[in-house]
Design a protein around this motif. Structure first.
Motif, PDB file in Angstrom:
ATOM      1  N   CYS A  87      13.505  23.648  20.009  1.00 39.42           N
ATOM      2  CA  CYS A  87      13.121  22.293  19.608  1.00 39.42           C
ATOM      3  C   CYS A  87      14.228  21.293  19.909  1.00 39.42           C
ATOM      4  CB  CYS A  87      12.747  22.260  18.137  1.00 39.42           C
ATOM      5  SG  CYS A  87      14.138  22.361  17.014  1.00 39.42           S
ATOM      6  N   ALA A  88      13.829  20.042  19.974  1.00 37.30           N
ATOM      7  CA  ALA A  88      14.770  18.956  20.258  1.00 37.30           C
ATOM      8  C   ALA A  88      15.483  18.526  18.985  1.00 37.30           C
ATOM      9  CB  ALA A  88      14.013  17.770  20.848  1.00 37.30           C
ATOM     10  N   ASP A  89      16.632  17.951  19.161  1.00 39.67           N
ATOM     11  CA  ASP A  89      17.325  17.306  18.060  1.00 39.67           C
ATOM     12  C   ASP A  89      16.450  16.121  17.638  1.00 39.67           C
ATOM     13  OD1 ASP A  89      18.930  15.687  16.469  1.00 39.67           O
ATOM     14  OD2 ASP A  89      20.682  15.857  17.763  1.00 39.67           O
ATOM     15  N   PRO A  90      16.088  16.026  16.358  1.00 41.48           N
ATOM     16  CA  PRO A  90      15.205  14.933  15.935  1.00 41.48           C
ATOM     17  C   PRO A  90      15.720  13.529  16.285  1.00 41.48           C
ATOM     18  CG  PRO A  90      15.399  16.550  14.196  1.00 41.48           C
ATOM     19  CD  PRO A  90      16.388  16.945  15.262  1.00 41.48           C
ATOM     20  N   THR A  91      17.018  13.389  16.473  1.00 44.07           N
ATOM     21  CA  THR A  91      17.531  12.054  16.810  1.00 44.07           C
ATOM     22  C   THR A  91      17.137  11.616  18.211  1.00 44.07           C
ATOM     23  OG1 THR A  91      19.661  12.912  17.585  1.00 44.07           O
ATOM     24  CG2 THR A  91      19.509  12.291  15.250  1.00 44.07           C
ATOM     25  N   VAL A  92      16.752  12.562  19.090  1.00 44.42           N
ATOM     26  CA  VAL A  92      16.319  12.187  20.441  1.00 44.42           C
ATOM     27  C   VAL A  92      14.800  12.100  20.543  1.00 44.42           C
ATOM     28  CG1 VAL A  92      18.381  13.139  21.557  1.00 44.42           C
ATOM     29  CG2 VAL A  92      16.314  14.535  21.375  1.00 44.42           C
ATOM     30  N   LEU A  93      14.102  12.341  19.445  1.00 46.83           N
ATOM     31  CA  LEU A  93      12.646  12.292  19.466  1.00 46.83           C
ATOM     32  C   LEU A  93      12.112  10.953  19.989  1.00 46.83           C
ATOM     33  CD1 LEU A  93      10.330  14.222  18.883  1.00 46.83           C
ATOM     34  CD2 LEU A  93      10.294  13.390  16.540  1.00 46.83           C
ATOM     35  N   PRO A  94      12.658   9.810  19.574  1.00 48.45           N
ATOM     36  CA  PRO A  94      12.142   8.537  20.122  1.00 48.45           C
ATOM     37  C   PRO A  94      12.273   8.447  21.644  1.00 48.45           C
ATOM     38  CG  PRO A  94      13.462   8.110  18.182  1.00 48.45           C
ATOM     39  CD  PRO A  94      13.656   9.560  18.520  1.00 48.45           C
ATOM     40  N   GLU A  95      13.382   8.931  22.178  1.00 46.61           N
ATOM     41  CA  GLU A  95      13.568   8.904  23.629  1.00 46.61           C
ATOM     42  C   GLU A  95      12.588   9.850  24.316  1.00 46.61           C
ATOM     43  OE1 GLU A  95      16.080   9.218  21.439  1.00 46.61           O
ATOM     44  OE2 GLU A  95      17.526   7.655  21.901  1.00 46.61           O
ATOM     45  N   TYR A  96      12.373  11.016  23.724  1.00 47.14           N
ATOM     46  CA  TYR A  96      11.427  11.975  24.284  1.00 47.14           C
ATOM     47  C   TYR A  96      10.006  11.399  24.273  1.00 47.14           C
ATOM     48  CZ  TYR A  96      14.492  16.098  24.686  1.00 47.14           C
ATOM     49  OH  TYR A  96      15.450  17.001  25.074  1.00 47.14           O
ATOM     50  N   ILE A  97       9.651  10.766  23.177  1.00 45.61           N
ATOM     51  CA  ILE A  97       8.314  10.171  23.064  1.00 45.61           C
ATOM     52  C   ILE A  97       8.139   9.065  24.104  1.00 45.61           C
ATOM     53  CG2 ILE A  97       6.826   8.772  21.567  1.00 45.61           C
ATOM     54  CD1 ILE A  97       7.962  10.504  19.209  1.00 45.61           C
ATOM     55  N   ALA A  98       9.143   8.209  24.250  1.00 42.24           N
ATOM     56  CA  ALA A  98       9.062   7.128  25.246  1.00 42.24           C
ATOM     57  C   ALA A  98       8.924   7.708  26.652  1.00 42.24           C
ATOM     58  CB  ALA A  98      10.296   6.224  25.149  1.00 42.24           C
ATOM     59  N   GLU A  99       9.669   8.748  26.955  1.00 42.13           N
ATOM     60  CA  GLU A  99       9.594   9.379  28.272  1.00 42.13           C
ATOM     61  C   GLU A  99       8.220  10.008  28.497  1.00 42.13           C
ATOM     62  OE1 GLU A  99      10.842  10.795  32.066  1.00 42.13           O
ATOM     63  OE2 GLU A  99      11.704   9.271  30.748  1.00 42.13           O
ATOM     64  N   LEU A 100       7.691  10.679  27.475  1.00 44.22           N
ATOM     65  CA  LEU A 100       6.382  11.310  27.606  1.00 44.22           C
ATOM     66  C   LEU A 100       5.286  10.267  27.829  1.00 44.22           C
ATOM     67  CD1 LEU A 100       5.193  14.170  27.563  1.00 44.22           C
ATOM     68  CD2 LEU A 100       4.654  13.793  25.159  1.00 44.22           C
ATOM     69  N   LYS A 101       5.354   9.151  27.109  1.00 44.69           N
ATOM     70  CA  LYS A 101       4.370   8.071  27.296  1.00 44.69           C
ATOM     71  C   LYS A 101       4.456   7.515  28.716  1.00 44.69           C
ATOM     72  CE  LYS A 101       1.943   6.527  24.568  1.00 44.69           C
ATOM     73  NZ  LYS A 101       0.567   6.908  24.199  1.00 44.69           N
ATOM     74  N   GLU A 102       5.664   7.352  29.230  1.00 49.70           N
ATOM     75  CA  GLU A 102       5.817   6.822  30.578  1.00 49.70           C
ATOM     76  C   GLU A 102       5.282   7.799  31.622  1.00 49.70           C
ATOM     77  OE1 GLU A 102       9.267   5.400  33.611  1.00 49.70           O
ATOM     78  OE2 GLU A 102       9.331   4.632  31.569  1.00 49.70           O
TER      79      GLU A 102
END
Length: 182
Positions: A87-102
């Motif tokens: 799993c990812a570090d929860p602090t990078v979740l916003p960046e991961y979500i933004a990347e996935l949306k893009e």
């Protein structure tokens, strides 16, 4: 042509949501279609449904809902355990979500481009309605990208203060700009 995808980001998001269900509200911007791997879309749908119904969620209960599906050489329980382990570090979740949306938006754009190419190569008498349909579809892609307010809400759900969230958003690389128009 290879479609834009990042399986590691998909796995990281799902693993984080399974390991720490308290972070599910941060993923409110996602829909199952944002995931390029069908198994990840299915797992995310089950996570979102369970969260929406207020049901407890764990890799064990989710594994029983998935059933006999295979993930390569792994069964559902083994694959979910792998996701939790990686799993990812929860602090990078916003960046991961933004990347996935893009990435999802780019896949949609490629699909639209194929439709446009196919239409352009086929003689037809009425281009106007097709162009209007394409503009509407592109507007839909644009609307699917999170705006600043949605991203801030997701980060606040992770426990960021307002100023921490704004600072973190400034660091997220964005190659598709979203206007404030909706």
């Amino acid at each position: 042509m290879t479609l834009p995808a990042n399986i590691q980001i998909e796995q990281g998001i799902i693993g984080t949501l399974l390991l720490s269900p308290k972070h599910i509200p941060a993923a409110q911007l996602l829909v199952s279609a944002d995931f390029s791997a069908s198994e990840h879309a299915q797992i995310f749908s089950l996570i979102a449904a369970a969260a929406g119904e207020g049901r407890a969620l764990s890799p064990l209960t989710l594994g029983s809902q998935i059933g006999d599906l295979r993930f390569g050489a792994m069964n559902a329980s083994q694959y979910l355990a792998k996701l939790v382990t990686n799993c990812a570090d929860p602090t990078v979740l916003p960046e991961y979500i933004a990347e996935l949306k893009e990435l999802a938006a780019r896949r949609q754009m490629l699909s639209l481009a194929e439709n446009l190419k196919s239409f352009a190569q086929t003689p037809t008498s009425s281009i106007g309605p097709f162009v209007s349909e394409m503009v509407g579809a592109l507007d839909g892609v644009h609307a699917s990208l999170p705006g600043d307010e949605e991203a801030l809400q997701a980060m606040r759900a992770l426990g960021y203060t307002q100023s921490e969230a704004r600072e973190a958003l400034r660091k997220v690389p964005t190659t598709i700009e979203k206007s404030n128009e909706r």
